[in-house]
Design a protein around this motif. Structure first.
Motif, mmCIF file in Angstrom:
data_model
loop_
_atom_site.group_PDB
_atom_site.id
_atom_site.type_symbol
_atom_site.label_atom_id
_atom_site.label_comp_id
_atom_site.label_asym_id
_atom_site.label_seq_id
_atom_site.Cartn_x
_atom_site.Cartn_y
_atom_site.Cartn_z
ATOM 1 N N ASN A 5 40.335 50.274 28.891
ATOM 2 C CA ASN A 5 39.358 49.236 29.209
ATOM 3 C C ASN A 5 39.981 48.206 30.151
ATOM 4 N N GLU A 6 39.571 48.234 31.404
ATOM 5 C CA GLU A 6 40.088 47.295 32.398
ATOM 6 C C GLU A 6 39.427 45.923 32.297
ATOM 7 N N GLU A 7 38.324 45.853 31.547
ATOM 8 C CA GLU A 7 37.525 44.629 31.454
ATOM 9 C C GLU A 7 37.074 44.157 32.830
ATOM 10 N N GLY A 8 36.873 45.101 33.734
ATOM 11 C CA GLY A 8 36.409 44.779 35.080
ATOM 12 C C GLY A 8 37.508 44.356 36.029
ATOM 13 N N LYS A 9 38.754 44.228 35.563
ATOM 14 C CA LYS A 9 39.845 43.718 36.408
ATOM 15 C C LYS A 9 40.485 44.854 37.206
ATOM 16 N N HIS A 10 39.697 45.479 38.009
ATOM 17 C CA HIS A 10 40.129 46.647 38.785
ATOM 18 C C HIS A 10 40.605 46.177 40.158
ATOM 19 N N LYS A 11 41.865 46.399 40.465
ATOM 20 C CA LYS A 11 42.423 45.986 41.750
ATOM 21 C C LYS A 11 41.953 46.921 42.855
ATOM 22 N N ILE A 12 41.360 46.348 43.900
ATOM 23 C CA ILE A 12 40.832 47.133 45.007
ATOM 24 C C ILE A 12 41.922 47.344 46.048
ATOM 25 N N LEU A 13 42.275 48.607 46.283
ATOM 26 C CA LEU A 13 43.275 48.964 47.287
ATOM 27 C C LEU A 13 42.642 49.643 48.494
ATOM 28 N N THR A 14 41.564 50.362 48.262
ATOM 29 C CA THR A 14 40.845 51.054 49.327
ATOM 30 C C THR A 14 39.362 50.743 49.196
ATOM 31 N N PRO A 15 38.549 50.986 50.233
ATOM 32 C CA PRO A 15 37.109 50.723 50.148
ATOM 33 C C PRO A 15 36.504 51.368 48.897
ATOM 34 N N THR A 16 35.799 50.567 48.124
ATOM 35 C CA THR A 16 35.325 51.015 46.813
ATOM 36 C C THR A 16 33.887 50.581 46.569
ATOM 37 N N ILE A 17 33.105 51.488 46.007
ATOM 38 C CA ILE A 17 31.741 51.187 45.582
ATOM 39 C C ILE A 17 31.758 50.973 44.075
ATOM 40 N N PHE A 18 31.268 49.836 43.618
ATOM 41 C CA PHE A 18 31.181 49.555 42.189
ATOM 42 C C PHE A 18 29.736 49.713 41.735
ATOM 43 N N TYR A 19 29.548 50.600 40.787
ATOM 44 C CA TYR A 19 28.215 50.875 40.228
ATOM 45 C C TYR A 19 28.174 50.214 38.857
ATOM 46 N N MET A 20 27.500 49.049 38.787
ATOM 47 C CA MET A 20 27.549 48.222 37.576
ATOM 48 C C MET A 20 26.138 47.777 37.182
ATOM 49 N N ILE A 21 25.292 48.735 36.862
ATOM 50 C CA ILE A 21 23.902 48.437 36.526
ATOM 51 C C ILE A 21 23.823 47.762 35.158
ATOM 52 N N HIS A 22 23.219 46.575 35.110
ATOM 53 C CA HIS A 22 22.981 45.835 33.859
ATOM 54 C C HIS A 22 24.266 45.466 33.118
ATOM 55 N N CYS A 23 25.367 45.269 33.843
ATOM 56 C CA CYS A 23 26.593 44.802 33.199
ATOM 57 C C CYS A 23 26.537 43.287 33.021
ATOM 58 N N GLY A 24 27.290 42.787 32.046
ATOM 59 C CA GLY A 24 27.319 41.360 31.781
ATOM 60 C C GLY A 24 28.030 40.585 32.881
ATOM 61 N N LYS A 25 27.715 39.295 32.976
ATOM 62 C CA LYS A 25 28.290 38.479 34.052
ATOM 63 C C LYS A 25 29.807 38.335 33.910
ATOM 64 N N ALA A 26 30.341 38.448 32.696
ATOM 65 C CA ALA A 26 31.786 38.348 32.498
ATOM 66 C C ALA A 26 32.513 39.479 33.230
ATOM 67 N N LEU A 27 31.902 40.658 33.256
ATOM 68 C CA LEU A 27 32.506 41.805 33.934
ATOM 69 C C LEU A 27 32.551 41.572 35.446
ATOM 70 N N TYR A 28 31.456 41.020 35.979
ATOM 71 C CA TYR A 28 31.432 40.687 37.402
ATOM 72 C C TYR A 28 32.471 39.610 37.713
ATOM 73 N N ASN A 29 32.573 38.613 36.841
ATOM 74 C CA ASN A 29 33.531 37.527 37.032
ATOM 75 C C ASN A 29 34.962 38.066 37.099
ATOM 76 N N ASN A 30 35.300 38.968 36.175
ATOM 77 C CA ASN A 30 36.655 39.523 36.141
ATOM 78 C C ASN A 30 36.968 40.341 37.390
ATOM 79 N N LEU A 31 35.959 41.105 37.846
ATOM 80 C CA LEU A 31 36.153 41.919 39.045
ATOM 81 C C LEU A 31 36.405 41.035 40.267
ATOM 82 N N LEU A 32 35.585 39.990 40.440
ATOM 83 C CA LEU A 32 35.737 39.100 41.587
ATOM 84 C C LEU A 32 37.044 38.311 41.503
#
Length: 243
Positions: free
Chosen positions: A190-217
C-alpha cells in the motif's frame, strides 16, 4: 441491543449448509475460494472474466465511451507533444499544507523505467499507468465497469497492460489472479498514493478519496514530476467547492 447479554450459538448443521452453498456458488467441491484462489476455481473465475468482457463490449457501444475516448485521446496527444517540446528541469519544492504521514514508499520496478538509450518518449509503450481503488469487481457491478473502462483506455492509448500497476486493499486472492491473467501488474504494498513519478504516467483514480490525491501530489510536487502525469479521476474543482 443495550441491556441484552451476549449469547454464543453454535449450529453445526447450519454451518455445513452455508459452506456447501459457498462451494456450490464457486463451482467446486474442494476448498473455499478464499483459501485456494482462482487456480482451484476456474469455473468461477471464468464467469467473472466473462462479465468483464461483457462490460467492455457494452461500453464500446455506448455514447459515454464515444465521447470519453475522444476526450482522453485529445488530452493524451497534447500531453505527449507538451513533454516532447519541454526540456526536463526541476524547481525548488513548494509544498502547501501539512505533510502526510510517512510510510515506506513502494520502489518502482526497474522494468517499468525505460532502458538507457530508449529516449523519454520513443512510443506510447514507454508510458506507465497506475490504478488505485477500482474495488471488488467480482461482486460489484460498478467496479466491474470501472475495470472494463481501464482496459479499454489501455487499448485505446496503446499502453501495454503489464505497464499498468493495480492496487486495492480489497482485492481477494482470486481477483488478484484474474488481474494477473489479464496481463496487469498487481501491487501488493500500500503506497497510500505516494507513488514517485519517474516516467510519464497515467493515474486512473476513479472515486478515490481526496487524501489519496493529496499524497500523490505531495510526493511529486515539482514541475518536472507533475508535467509527466495525467490523472483520470475526480474533479479537483468539485473537491475545492465541496471543502
Amino acid at each position: 441491543m443495550e441491556g441484552c447479554p451476549w449469547q454464543t450459538v453454535s449450529s453445526k448443521k447450519g454451518t455445513k449448509k452455508r459452506i456447501n452453498k459457498i462451494r456450490t456458488e464457486i463451482g467446486g467441491e474442494g476448498t473455499t475460494s478464499w483459501e485456494s484462489g482462482c487456480q482451484d476455481n476456474e469455473v468461477d473465475c471464468g464467469k467473472i472474466k466473462l462479465k468483464i468482457q461483457q462490460a467492455k463490449e457494452e461500453l464500446t457501444t455506448s455514447t459515454f465511451w464515444y465521447f470519453c475516448q475522444r476526450l482522453i485521446e485529445d488530452c493524451f496527444s497534447k500531453f505527449v507533444e507538451q513533454i516532447k517540446e519541454k526540456p526536463s528541469f526541476r524547481v525548488e519544492d513548494i509544498r502547501p499544507g501539512e505533510e502526510p504521514s510517512s510510510t515506506p514508499l513502494h520502489q518502482q520496478d526497474t522494468q517499468l523505467v525505460p532502458e538507457p538509450g530508449e529516449g523519454a518518449l520513443g512510443s506510447r509503450h514507454e508510458f506507465n499507468c497506475v490504478c488505485y481503488g477500482v474495488g471488488r469487481f467480482s461482486s460489484c457491478i460498478t467496479s466491474r465497469y470501472q475495470l472494463a473502462l481501464l482496459l479499454l483506455l489501455l487499448e485505446k492509448l496503446q499502453v501495454p497492460k503489464h505497464r499498468c500497476r493495480v492496487f486495492d486493499p480489497l482485492f481477494s486472492r482470486w481477483e488478484i489472479a484474474i488481474l494477473q491473467a489479464l496481463g496487469l501488474t498487481v501491487v501488493f504494498e500500500n503506497e497510500e498514493g505516494k507513488h514517485k513519478i519517474l516516467t510519464p504516467t497515467i493515474f486512473y483514480m476513479i472515486h478515490c478519496g481526496k487524501a489519496l490525491y493529496n499524497n500523490l501530489l505531495w510526493r511529486n510536487w515539482s514541475v518536472d514530476s507533475l508535467s509527466k502525469v495525467i490523472i483520470i479521476g475526480n474533479s479537483f474543482k468539485r473537491i475545492e467547492e465541496r471543502f
